[in-house]
Write a protein that holds these residues in place. Structure first.
Motif, mmCIF file in Angstrom:
data_model
loop_
_atom_site.group_PDB
_atom_site.id
_atom_site.type_symbol
_atom_site.label_atom_id
_atom_site.label_comp_id
_atom_site.label_asym_id
_atom_site.label_seq_id
_atom_site.Cartn_x
_atom_site.Cartn_y
_atom_site.Cartn_z
ATOM 1 N N VAL A 160 0.880 -1.174 -0.039
ATOM 2 C CA VAL A 160 0.099 -0.138 -0.027
ATOM 3 C C VAL A 160 1.007 1.319 0.099
ATOM 4 C CG1 VAL A 160 -1.747 1.296 1.405
ATOM 5 C CG2 VAL A 160 -2.019 -1.030 1.026
ATOM 6 N N LEU A 161 1.888 1.128 0.918
ATOM 7 C CA LEU A 161 2.715 2.584 0.940
ATOM 8 C C LEU A 161 3.365 3.018 -0.167
ATOM 9 C CD1 LEU A 161 3.633 2.340 4.951
ATOM 10 C CD2 LEU A 161 1.988 3.594 3.625
ATOM 11 N N ALA A 162 3.879 1.543 -0.717
ATOM 12 C CA ALA A 162 4.787 1.987 -2.135
ATOM 13 C C ALA A 162 3.959 2.176 -3.345
ATOM 14 C CB ALA A 162 5.405 0.423 -2.447
ATOM 15 N N ILE A 163 2.833 1.704 -3.416
ATOM 16 C CA ILE A 163 1.829 2.372 -4.556
ATOM 17 C C ILE A 163 1.397 3.622 -4.235
ATOM 18 C CG2 ILE A 163 -0.027 1.776 -5.566
ATOM 19 C CD1 ILE A 163 0.238 -1.229 -5.200
ATOM 20 N N ALA A 164 0.955 4.009 -2.955
ATOM 21 C CA ALA A 164 0.585 5.153 -2.587
ATOM 22 C C ALA A 164 1.405 6.365 -2.888
ATOM 23 C CB ALA A 164 0.005 5.290 -1.096
ATOM 24 N N THR A 165 3.022 6.140 -2.637
ATOM 25 C CA THR A 165 3.914 6.852 -2.800
ATOM 26 C C THR A 165 4.142 7.291 -4.321
ATOM 27 O OG1 THR A 165 5.113 6.119 -1.126
ATOM 28 C CG2 THR A 165 6.320 7.338 -2.603
ATOM 29 N N SER A 166 3.878 6.256 -5.385
ATOM 30 C CA SER A 166 3.867 6.747 -6.605
ATOM 31 C C SER A 166 2.842 7.713 -6.937
ATOM 32 C CB SER A 166 4.114 5.400 -7.366
ATOM 33 O OG SER A 166 5.258 4.694 -7.445
ATOM 34 N N LEU A 167 1.707 7.344 -6.506
ATOM 35 C CA LEU A 167 0.277 8.005 -6.777
ATOM 36 C C LEU A 167 0.316 9.314 -6.245
ATOM 37 C CD1 LEU A 167 -2.341 5.114 -6.033
ATOM 38 C CD2 LEU A 167 -1.607 5.992 -8.267
ATOM 39 N N TYR A 168 1.060 9.631 -5.208
ATOM 40 C CA TYR A 168 1.132 10.995 -4.738
ATOM 41 C C TYR A 168 1.872 12.105 -5.849
ATOM 42 C CZ TYR A 168 -0.094 9.236 0.004
ATOM 43 O OH TYR A 168 -0.458 8.562 1.058
ATOM 44 N N ALA A 169 2.752 11.380 -6.469
ATOM 45 C CA ALA A 169 3.480 12.213 -7.321
ATOM 46 C C ALA A 169 2.838 12.188 -8.747
ATOM 47 C CB ALA A 169 4.857 11.386 -7.759
ATOM 48 N N ILE A 170 1.679 11.736 -9.040
ATOM 49 C CA ILE A 170 1.053 12.132 -10.306
ATOM 50 C C ILE A 170 0.342 13.055 -10.307
ATOM 51 C CG2 ILE A 170 -0.699 11.064 -11.852
ATOM 52 C CD1 ILE A 170 0.203 8.181 -10.911
ATOM 53 N N ASP A 171 0.822 13.953 -11.232
ATOM 54 C CA ASP A 171 -0.024 15.577 -11.650
ATOM 55 C C ASP A 171 -1.480 15.149 -11.625
ATOM 56 O OD1 ASP A 171 -0.762 17.885 -11.853
ATOM 57 O OD2 ASP A 171 0.715 18.755 -13.409
ATOM 58 N N PRO A 172 -2.403 15.780 -10.645
ATOM 59 C CA PRO A 172 -3.868 15.530 -11.121
ATOM 60 C C PRO A 172 -4.279 15.999 -12.312
ATOM 61 C CG PRO A 172 -3.525 16.197 -8.853
ATOM 62 C CD PRO A 172 -2.088 16.505 -9.576
ATOM 63 N N SER A 173 -3.496 17.165 -12.971
ATOM 64 C CA SER A 173 -4.011 17.551 -14.107
ATOM 65 C C SER A 173 -3.827 16.791 -15.455
ATOM 66 C CB SER A 173 -3.053 18.823 -14.596
ATOM 67 O OG SER A 173 -1.822 18.425 -14.388
ATOM 68 N N LEU A 174 -3.152 15.598 -15.382
ATOM 69 C CA LEU A 174 -2.928 14.672 -16.175
ATOM 70 C C LEU A 174 -4.397 13.938 -16.459
ATOM 71 C CD1 LEU A 174 0.559 13.121 -15.655
ATOM 72 C CD2 LEU A 174 -0.054 14.889 -17.252
ATOM 73 N N ASN A 175 -5.094 13.672 -15.247
ATOM 74 C CA ASN A 175 -6.252 12.725 -15.637
ATOM 75 C C ASN A 175 -7.331 13.848 -16.020
ATOM 76 O OD1 ASN A 175 -5.307 10.515 -14.276
ATOM 77 N ND2 ASN A 175 -5.823 11.095 -12.253
ATOM 78 N N LYS A 176 -7.355 15.049 -15.686
ATOM 79 C CA LYS A 176 -8.188 16.056 -16.219
ATOM 80 C C LYS A 176 -7.981 16.107 -17.564
ATOM 81 C CE LYS A 176 -8.738 18.673 -11.772
ATOM 82 N NZ LYS A 176 -8.540 19.986 -11.328
ATOM 83 N N ALA A 177 -6.933 16.170 -18.119
ATOM 84 C CA ALA A 177 -6.426 16.184 -19.283
ATOM 85 C C ALA A 177 -7.168 15.045 -20.304
ATOM 86 C CB ALA A 177 -5.037 16.294 -19.764
ATOM 87 N N ALA A 178 -6.680 13.956 -19.616
ATOM 88 C CA ALA A 178 -7.271 12.783 -20.301
ATOM 89 C C ALA A 178 -8.910 12.957 -20.579
ATOM 90 C CB ALA A 178 -6.840 11.627 -19.613
ATOM 91 N N SER A 179 -9.416 13.324 -19.309
ATOM 92 C CA SER A 179 -11.214 13.236 -19.391
ATOM 93 C C SER A 179 -11.449 14.252 -20.374
ATOM 94 C CB SER A 179 -11.571 13.611 -17.908
ATOM 95 O OG SER A 179 -12.828 14.091 -18.185
ATOM 96 N N ILE A 180 -10.810 15.641 -20.511
ATOM 97 C CA ILE A 180 -11.097 16.691 -21.451
ATOM 98 C C ILE A 180 -11.041 16.110 -22.957
ATOM 99 C CG2 ILE A 180 -10.406 18.694 -22.557
ATOM 100 C CD1 ILE A 180 -9.700 19.721 -19.691
#
Length: 280
Positions: A160-180
């Protein structure tokens, strides 16, 4: 005083301690593994392992149990890590505390707790019988299933902690851009989130697999005498039969197998589709 000398002096105590309590004992055990009963150099201990189907089956069982532990930890831990990445700072701290809190208790105590829960007269079997879902108690202990449950409980926090650490570093704007751009949530997950958190998945699966391969207490308590893994066999050879050379050989075969499998796994992932993720 030069910078190099300062670094040497600062690291010297730790290096001396590491040399004395880890490297030298490991070298002594390695040399011991190449001795026969007359203390002469021999490959007998390693050839005995390779030629005996019993020990090969033990090794395969150890690998199989470790792989199942990795899979269960990943399936259960990834949603928790995703929730932590999207939660507020306060809630993230609470979840982290809940994940780490069980590790404040000895693994032996936790394993005995699982014995109470999973036993024939345990809470799960009693509940299922009282609801009329089963007639006979399920065999949830002293088999590979029991070992996987205990190991998952012990090591899922690392996943959990290893995966969460990588997820913290992902820019939320990337998901928004993909949605757009018209990507669905599923497409966004597999095209954006999963590739970017792959280093955390690799770290988590590697940690869980390595720890599961070398685990002793949980397999000994929850596997019983009928389901043994390589660390338990190595312990018995050294402490019960006093066959130190063969026990040392088993320990280094376990170490070598773990290193080989982890190396092949990481190389396979890093040279395939997502190799750009690991580029520095």
């Amino acid at each position: 005083m030069s910078k190099r000398l300062s670094v040497t002096l600062l690291t010297a105590p730790a290096m001396i301690l590491l040399l004395g309590v880890f490297i030298l004992p490991m070298l002594m055990m390695l040399l011991l593994s190449f001795q026969d009963e007359n203390q002469a150099f021999s490959l007998h201990n390693y050839s005995l392992f390779i030629q005996d189907p019993y020990y090969l089956e033990i090794l395969w069982r150890t690998i199989r149990v470790s792989l199942w532990t990795v899979l269960v930890s990943l399936l259960l831990g990834f949603p928790v890590a995703m929730y932590m990445a999207q939660a507020t700072g306060k809630m993230r701290g609470i979840v982290t505390m809940l994940i780490l809190a069980p590790h404040l208790i000895s693994v032996v105590i936790r394993n005995f707790g699982w014995v109470v829960v999973l036993g024939e007269k345990g809470w799960i079997n009693e509940t299922l019988i009282s609801l009329g879902l089963i007639d006979q108690p399920l065999r949830l202990l002293y088999n590979e299933l029991g070992i996987v449950i205990g190991l998952t409980d012990s090591f899922i926090a690392y996943m959990v902690l290893a995966i969460a650490t990588s997820l913290y570093a992902i820019d939320p704007s990337l998901n928004k851009a993909a949605s757009i751009l018209g990507a669905s949530r599923v497409r966004t997950f597999f095209s954006v989130t999963l590739p970017l958190c792959l280093p955390g998945i690799i770290a988590g699966t590697t940690l869980v697999f390595s720890l599961s391969m070398s685990a002793f207490v949980t397999p000994a308590l929850m596997g019983g005498t009928s389901v043994k893994v390589l660390p338990v066999i190595a312990y018995e050879q050294i402490m019960a039969t006093l066959n130190w050379p063969f026990g040392a050989a088993l320990a280094f075969l376990l170490l070598g197998s773990t290193i080989l499998l982890v190396t092949l796994y990481t190389k396979l992932i890093e040279t395939k589709r997502y190799k750009e993720v690991f580029a520095s």
